[in-house]
Write a protein that holds these residues in place. Structure first.
Motif, short mmCIF file in Angstrom:
data_model
loop_
_atom_site.label_atom_id
_atom_site.label_comp_id
_atom_site.label_asym_id
_atom_site.label_seq_id
_atom_site.Cartn_x
_atom_site.Cartn_y
_atom_site.Cartn_z
N HIS A 126 -139.14 -57.79 -68.29
CA HIS A 126 -139.12 -59.32 -68.79
C HIS A 126 -140.50 -59.64 -69.21
O HIS A 126 -141.44 -58.88 -68.76
CB HIS A 126 -138.58 -60.00 -67.51
CG HIS A 126 -136.93 -60.01 -67.26
ND1 HIS A 126 -136.14 -60.27 -68.11
CD2 HIS A 126 -136.43 -58.95 -66.26
CE1 HIS A 126 -135.04 -59.89 -67.80
NE2 HIS A 126 -135.17 -59.55 -66.45
N HIS A 164 -130.40 -51.87 -62.21
CA HIS A 164 -130.79 -53.15 -62.00
C HIS A 164 -131.79 -53.25 -60.76
O HIS A 164 -132.52 -54.35 -60.52
CB HIS A 164 -129.43 -53.79 -61.55
CG HIS A 164 -128.54 -53.72 -62.66
ND1 HIS A 164 -128.47 -54.63 -63.80
CD2 HIS A 164 -127.22 -52.95 -62.84
CE1 HIS A 164 -127.54 -54.28 -64.46
NE2 HIS A 164 -126.85 -53.46 -64.19
N SER A 179 -128.94 -57.95 -66.20
CA SER A 179 -130.35 -57.97 -65.96
C SER A 179 -131.22 -58.25 -67.13
O SER A 179 -132.24 -58.79 -67.24
CB SER A 179 -130.83 -56.61 -65.39
OG SER A 179 -130.41 -56.53 -64.27
N GLY A 235 -134.94 -52.59 -62.42
CA GLY A 235 -135.33 -53.75 -62.95
C GLY A 235 -135.44 -53.59 -64.62
O GLY A 235 -136.10 -52.71 -64.95
#
Length: 226
Positions: free
Chosen positions: A180, A174, A120, A177
């Motif tokens: 990002h 995962h 991830s 999350g």
């Protein structure tokens, strides 16, 4: 026991770290130096003119490369301390520890410290968009810890309850999350980013296999000498 752990870890970590550093100098450092040319604006991706994929890169730097060797050796000594401590606990439960079984331990270490987080949050080359460093570090360490516990439960668990908990721990980071960036940006070509990630993972795998092999070998040697 403590002296055996420290001695085995020092020898194994230094040997594996030295090999890892040499592999990084050959395979990873050229990619990093190439990416830094884009990060610093010396090269422009998708500019008005075609840019060569094989630019002239700086040569060997004794200070920089020497520090890289030292830093890599120290990192792998740290990894080795964790790995050998886990081996010691397994040995107390009559698990055989030698060079051959050490390879399996090394693969497990690679999965926990490299492969699982990279699913991830892949290794990032300089110059690409990234989320906050602190947030990424928290997620990374949480994923490493959850994966390591899950692998231990799979290896030493005695029934489906342990294995079910292991599956949850493997999936949880995962499903939550990884952090990002809100937008993708950056001057580095994606081809360089993917090459960096694959080479970093490949070298990580080779280095952890060797670390496990060395750790198992030195542990067995110390045990035979005792």
């Amino acid at each position: 026991m403590f002296s055996k752990i420290v001695t085995s870890a020092l020898f194994a970590g230094f040997c594996a770290g030295l090999i890892a550093a040499l592999l990084q100098l050959v395979f990873v450092q050229p990619v990093l130096l190439h990416a830094e040319l884009y990060e610093g604006g010396d090269l422009v991706h998708f500019g008005a003119s075609v840019v060569s994929a094989h630019p002239d890169l700086p040569g060997l730097d004794p200070v920089r490369d020497g520090l890289s060797l030292l830093f890599s050796a120290l990192i792998y000594v740290g990894y080795a301390l964790i790995l050998v401590a886990a081996m010691a606990m397994a040995a107390d439960r009559s698990v055989t520890i030698n060079a051959r079984t050490g390879i399996i331990w090394g693969i497990a270490g690679f999965i926990a410290f490299h492969f699982a987080p990279a699913l991830s949050l892949p290794p990032e080359v300089p110059g690409v968009a990234a989320a906050d460093v602190a947030t990424r570090q928290i997620w990374w360490w949480s994923t490493v810890a959850a994966t390591a516990v899950a692998l231990a439960l799979i290896a030493f668990g005695r029934n489906w309850v342990f294995w079910g908990v292991a599956a949850v721990l493997l999936l949880a980071p995962h499903l939550i999350g990884a952090p990002h960036p809100d937008e993708f940006s950056g001057p580095v070509p994606p081809e360089l980013a993917s090459l960096f990630a694959t080479r970093a993972l490949g070298i990580g795998f080779a280095s952890w296999v060797l670390l496990g092999l060395f750790a198992g070998h030195f542990w067995q040697r110390e045990s035979d000498a005792a």
